[in-house]
Design a protein around this motif. Structure first.
Motif, short mmCIF file in Angstrom:
data_model
loop_
_atom_site.label_atom_id
_atom_site.label_comp_id
_atom_site.label_asym_id
_atom_site.label_seq_id
_atom_site.Cartn_x
_atom_site.Cartn_y
_atom_site.Cartn_z
N LYS A 162 26.96 20.03 8.08
CA LYS A 162 25.86 19.69 8.99
C LYS A 162 24.80 20.76 8.78
O LYS A 162 25.09 21.96 8.87
N SER A 182 20.39 17.63 10.92
CA SER A 182 19.98 17.86 12.29
C SER A 182 18.89 18.95 12.24
O SER A 182 18.29 19.17 11.18
N GLU A 220 25.12 15.89 6.84
CA GLU A 220 24.52 15.38 8.08
C GLU A 220 23.31 16.25 8.40
O GLU A 220 23.39 17.48 8.36
N THR A 246 21.39 12.24 12.39
CA THR A 246 21.87 12.16 13.78
C THR A 246 20.76 12.57 14.72
O THR A 246 20.04 13.53 14.44
N LYS A 257 30.40 9.13 14.23
CA LYS A 257 30.36 9.75 15.57
C LYS A 257 30.20 11.25 15.37
O LYS A 257 31.08 11.93 14.86
N SER A 258 29.04 11.76 15.78
CA SER A 258 28.73 13.18 15.55
C SER A 258 29.52 14.08 16.49
O SER A 258 30.01 13.64 17.53
N GLY A 317 24.33 8.40 12.57
CA GLY A 317 24.97 9.46 13.37
C GLY A 317 24.64 9.28 14.85
O GLY A 317 23.48 9.18 15.22
#
Ligand SMILES: Cc1cc2nc3c(=O)[nH]c(=O)nc-3n(C[C@H](O)[C@H](O)[C@H](O)COP(=O)(O)O)c2cc1C
Length: 409
Positions: free
Chosen positions: A224, A258, A256, A298, A24-25, A320
């Motif tokens: 991230k 993005s 993660e 994500t 869960k981002s 994500g």
């Protein structure tokens, strides 16, 4: 338990076991009151996500300095004054064998006018793009101040661990301070924190090394990171790969992926209609062939089919998800129990194109913030495509500066 890829365990390089592949981002809850303390709403919300079945739950970004917020309602952790509530939050969010990681952030120059009259940044370069006028031009941080901020990140992480959070994540994406240091377009420093990529990385590396020293070897520290800033002369994919390799070499536990910033909000564009529409999958696959660290994508995951395909083809180590989990907090359990109906993220509209265009980001964020608040109060989320309620909700809650651009999801 089902024999789906999403239900498989993941073992982090440090040996910690994550019970499944759902991640869960971070979503900024904007639930803190004026004193920026966590409260019972955070406890209730994270209790639902923990019960909902995700392997790792990230908190919304927690700020390291109360004079530098990304938006109203951010939680700030800079000392132990809220230890009791942090402990309650951690206890609720780690129920059901869930990993609860605190995302730690400083906005740098991305702190809107309504909050910061004197934002700081690696260099005195104003935020550009159509949102630029919402931010005062930043001043350059001194080398001593940079070192002080590194200590703040480390201190917040130390407090998170003490309170019972089971990991932390450094927010190095979306145009915030760590990302600003990494970017050659934002960082024109001539000290040891600017210039070559090695120097631009130093802020992140020093934060990580400081945390590692303070938290011990087996405490998960994640990052991230943008795949790119999607900006001419900015943090590129080549830079990003070098950062990933360096962070893997010095022991980061998970990365993660993005992308984007206020100037170019790429992070929320995926709709999940097909694997090509889940952002950053291709980039993540490239990384997975270069490093052993778990890589999590994500942005845009919606259907179980696409999630399974991404894991099966080893394009991501975990799935994500942010916005859909503000609508339905137990997506993982629903999937394991074979009762998941794809949660789509619809576009909201005021009925006026110009308004939608101008305030689309604020409306979208406000809508998901409203949903998180509903969940925190024990209500169900409420689906609508009507943008007026979220718009009014934010104006009532935060005043007219809602019309300032906010993070881009
Ligand atoms: C209301 C809201 C708040 C967000 N806050 C954060 C945040 O604090 N930190 C962060 O890294 N990303 C934040 N994001 C971005 C999400 O983590 C995620 O990258 C993005 O929504 C794309 O994933 P999705 O398509 O599954 O929603 C936020 C998104 C939304 C909608």
């Amino acid at each position: 338990m089902s024999n789906l890829f999403v239900s498989e365990k993941l073992v982090l390089p440090n040996g910690k076991i994550i019970k499944n592949r759902f991640f869960k981002s971070a979503m900024s809850e904007t639930m803190a009151k004026r004193d920026n303390s966590p409260n019972i709403m955070h406890v209730n919300l994270y209790s639902q996500w923990a019960k909902g079945g995700a392997g790792i739950v990230l908190t919304g970004n927690v700020m390291v300095d109360r004079t530098a917020l990304g938006e109203p309602g951010n939680v700030v952790v800079e000392d132990e004054r809220d230890m009791d509530m942090l402990k309650q939050w951690a206890k609720a969010g780690t129920a059901n064998n869930t990993h609860l990681w605190m995302q730690i952030n400083h906005p740098g120059k991305q702190s809107p006018k309504s909050i910061s009259k004197h934002p700081v940044a690696p260099s005195a370069i104003p935020v550009g793009g159509s949102y630029g006028s919402a931010f005062y031009p930043p001043r350059t941080l001194t080398t001593e101040e940079v070192k002080g901020l590194i200590q703040r990140f480390v201190n917040t992480a130390r407090i998170a661990k003490k309170a019972g959070f089971t990991g932390v994540q450094i927010h190095g994406a979306h145009g915030y301070l760590v990302n600003q240091f990494l970017s050659p377009a934002e960082n024109h420093r001539t000290d040891q924190y600017g210039g070559t990529l090695e120097n631009r990385m130093r802020f992140l590396v020093d934060i990580y090394q400081g945390m590692r020293k303070a938290l011990s070897n087996n405490f998960p520290i994640g990052l991230k990171l943008n795949s790119s800033d999607f900006k001419e002369g900015g943090f590129s994919e080549e830079d990003s790969i070098e950062v990933v390799k360096k962070m893997a070499e010095i022991g980061i536990d998970l990365i993660e992926i993005s992308g984007g910033s206020y100037e170019n909000p790429k992070m929320s564009s995926g709709t999940g209609k097909g694997s090509d529409d889940v952002f950053f999958l291709e980039y993540a696959q490239k990384l997975k062939s270069l490093v052993d660290v778990p890589i999590v994508v994500t942005g845009g995951f919606r259907s179980l089919e696409i999630m399974e395909e991404a894991l099966k083809n080893e394009r991501t180590s975990m799935i994500g998800i942010a916005r859909p989990l503000a609508m339905v907090p137990d997506i993982p359990n629903r999937i394991f129990q074979g009762r998941y109906e794809t949660v789509k993220t619809q576009r909201l509209t005021t009925g006026f194109k110009t308004l939608d265009k101008k305030f689309g980001t604020a409306i979208g964020n406000s809508y998901y913030e409203q949903q998180m608040k509903r969940l925190a109060k024990g209500k169900q989320s409420k689906r609508t495509t009507n943008a007026w309620s979220p718009l009014l909700h934010t104006v009532m809650l935060h005043g007219p500066h809602v019309f300032m651009p906010r993070r881009s999801k």
